[in-house]
Scaffold this motif. Structure first.
Motif, PDB file in Angstrom:
ATOM      1  N   PRO A  48       0.814  -1.223   0.000  1.00 42.31           N
ATOM      2  CA  PRO A  48       0.000   0.000   0.000  1.00 42.31           C
ATOM      3  C   PRO A  48       0.845   1.270   0.000  1.00 42.31           C
ATOM      4  O   PRO A  48       2.017   1.257   0.388  1.00 42.31           O
ATOM      5  CB  PRO A  48      -0.773  -0.109   1.318  1.00 42.31           C
ATOM      6  CG  PRO A  48       0.112  -0.915   2.198  1.00 42.31           C
ATOM      7  CD  PRO A  48       0.816  -1.893   1.297  1.00 42.31           C
ATOM      8  N   ASP A  49       0.208   2.344  -0.436  1.00 38.66           N
ATOM      9  CA  ASP A  49       0.809   3.677  -0.320  1.00 38.66           C
ATOM     10  C   ASP A  49       0.497   4.258   1.061  1.00 38.66           C
ATOM     11  O   ASP A  49       1.277   5.034   1.601  1.00 38.66           O
ATOM     12  CB  ASP A  49       0.222   4.628  -1.373  1.00 38.66           C
ATOM     13  CG  ASP A  49       0.485   4.157  -2.785  1.00 38.66           C
ATOM     14  OD1 ASP A  49       1.656   3.941  -3.134  1.00 38.66           O
ATOM     15  OD2 ASP A  49      -0.499   3.991  -3.538  1.00 38.66           O
ATOM     16  N   VAL A  50      -0.678   3.886   1.588  1.00 32.93           N
ATOM     17  CA  VAL A  50      -1.169   4.415   2.858  1.00 32.93           C
ATOM     18  C   VAL A  50      -1.796   3.272   3.651  1.00 32.93           C
ATOM     19  O   VAL A  50      -2.480   2.421   3.077  1.00 32.93           O
ATOM     20  CB  VAL A  50      -2.246   5.510   2.637  1.00 32.93           C
ATOM     21  CG1 VAL A  50      -2.749   6.059   3.961  1.00 32.93           C
ATOM     22  CG2 VAL A  50      -1.726   6.626   1.748  1.00 32.93           C
ATOM     23  N   ILE A  51      -1.557   3.290   4.971  1.00 34.70           N
ATOM     24  CA  ILE A  51      -2.215   2.335   5.858  1.00 34.70           C
ATOM     25  C   ILE A  51      -2.921   3.108   6.963  1.00 34.70           C
ATOM     26  O   ILE A  51      -2.304   3.927   7.646  1.00 34.70           O
ATOM     27  CB  ILE A  51      -1.216   1.353   6.505  1.00 34.70           C
ATOM     28  CG1 ILE A  51      -0.483   0.535   5.452  1.00 34.70           C
ATOM     29  CG2 ILE A  51      -1.940   0.426   7.487  1.00 34.70           C
ATOM     30  CD1 ILE A  51       0.604  -0.359   6.021  1.00 34.70           C
ATOM     31  N   PHE A  52      -4.218   2.849   7.126  1.00 32.77           N
ATOM     32  CA  PHE A  52      -4.977   3.322   8.278  1.00 32.77           C
ATOM     33  C   PHE A  52      -5.053   2.137   9.230  1.00 32.77           C
ATOM     34  O   PHE A  52      -5.532   1.067   8.848  1.00 32.77           O
ATOM     35  CB  PHE A  52      -6.380   3.775   7.868  1.00 32.77           C
ATOM     36  CG  PHE A  52      -6.392   5.108   7.192  1.00 32.77           C
ATOM     37  CD1 PHE A  52      -6.615   6.266   7.922  1.00 32.77           C
ATOM     38  CD2 PHE A  52      -6.170   5.211   5.832  1.00 32.77           C
ATOM     39  CE1 PHE A  52      -6.620   7.508   7.304  1.00 32.77           C
ATOM     40  CE2 PHE A  52      -6.168   6.447   5.204  1.00 32.77           C
ATOM     41  CZ  PHE A  52      -6.388   7.603   5.943  1.00 32.77           C
ATOM     42  N   LEU A  53      -4.574   2.332  10.452  1.00 32.03           N
ATOM     43  CA  LEU A  53      -4.340   1.203  11.338  1.00 32.03           C
ATOM     44  C   LEU A  53      -4.927   1.437  12.718  1.00 32.03           C
ATOM     45  O   LEU A  53      -4.567   2.401  13.400  1.00 32.03           O
ATOM     46  CB  LEU A  53      -2.818   1.000  11.428  1.00 32.03           C
ATOM     47  CG  LEU A  53      -2.228  -0.178  12.118  1.00 32.03           C
ATOM     48  CD1 LEU A  53      -2.753  -1.498  11.591  1.00 32.03           C
ATOM     49  CD2 LEU A  53      -0.703  -0.142  11.947  1.00 32.03           C
ATOM     50  N   ASP A  54      -5.841   0.545  13.101  1.00 32.03           N
ATOM     51  CA  ASP A  54      -6.370   0.562  14.459  1.00 32.03           C
ATOM     52  C   ASP A  54      -5.268   0.078  15.395  1.00 32.03           C
ATOM     53  O   ASP A  54      -4.388  -0.693  14.994  1.00 32.03           O
ATOM     54  CB  ASP A  54      -7.596  -0.364  14.534  1.00 32.03           C
ATOM     55  CG  ASP A  54      -8.298  -0.315  15.868  1.00 32.03           C
ATOM     56  OD1 ASP A  54      -8.231   0.719  16.561  1.00 32.03           O
ATOM     57  OD2 ASP A  54      -8.946  -1.320  16.220  1.00 32.03           O
ATOM     58  N   LEU A  55      -5.289   0.513  16.641  1.00 32.10           N
ATOM     59  CA  LEU A  55      -4.254   0.109  17.592  1.00 32.10           C
ATOM     60  C   LEU A  55      -4.677  -1.073  18.444  1.00 32.10           C
ATOM     61  O   LEU A  55      -3.908  -2.003  18.645  1.00 32.10           O
ATOM     62  CB  LEU A  55      -3.875   1.288  18.496  1.00 32.10           C
ATOM     63  CG  LEU A  55      -3.323   2.518  17.792  1.00 32.10           C
ATOM     64  CD1 LEU A  55      -2.974   3.591  18.823  1.00 32.10           C
ATOM     65  CD2 LEU A  55      -2.125   2.182  16.923  1.00 32.10           C
ATOM     66  N   GLY A  56      -5.891  -1.038  18.953  1.00 29.94           N
ATOM     67  CA  GLY A  56      -6.341  -2.031  19.917  1.00 29.94           C
ATOM     68  C   GLY A  56      -6.926  -3.261  19.266  1.00 29.94           C
ATOM     69  O   GLY A  56      -8.144  -3.400  19.181  1.00 29.94           O
TER      70      GLY A  56
END
Length: 125
Positions: free
Chosen positions: A52-60
């Motif tokens: 990917p160019d971008v990752i949106f990532l949850d933490l929990g």
């Protein structure tokens, strides 16, 4: 809403399947290629093949959490250019310091404004 000059490859990682699917669908409607991923271990595998160019990532997340995913990816030279954005319910100062320390570029708190999410895609692009 912000306009993009070119489509991005975006990975959305969240153990809440509905949330990941909804955000991925939003990006597809905006003209990007987006893939939802439902856990940290799966994110590491998917990043390797999807790149990917971008990752949106949850933490929990159970198992491999978002901090561990970001740290692991940042250690690999092929993922140094990826824009990583924490998209989490955690907004305290300690968590923000942790996201910065492991290599996140930005930290958004759920529920995030769609214009803010799109705005981060064009920052530094």
């Amino acid at each position: 809403m912000a306009n993009q000059l070119y489509p991005l490859r975006i990975m959305i990682v969240d153990d809440n399947r509905d949330a990941a699917d909804l955000v991925a669908e939003f990006f597809v409607m905006c003209g990007h290629e987006a893939v939802p991923v439902y856990g940290g271990a799966e994110a590491l595998q998917t990043a390797d093949s999807f790149v990917p160019d971008v990752i949106f990532l949850d933490l929990g997340m159970p198992g491999v959490n978002g901090l561990e995913v970001a740290s692991t990816l940042r250690q690999a030279s092929r993922f140094q250019h990826i824009k990583m954005i924490a998209l989490t319910a955690w907004s305290d100062d300690v968590t923000r310091m942790q996201t910065k320390a492991v290599g996140f570029d930005y930290h958004l708190v759920k529920p995030a404004d769609l214009d803010d999410i799109l705005g981060l895609l064009s920052v530094g692009a």
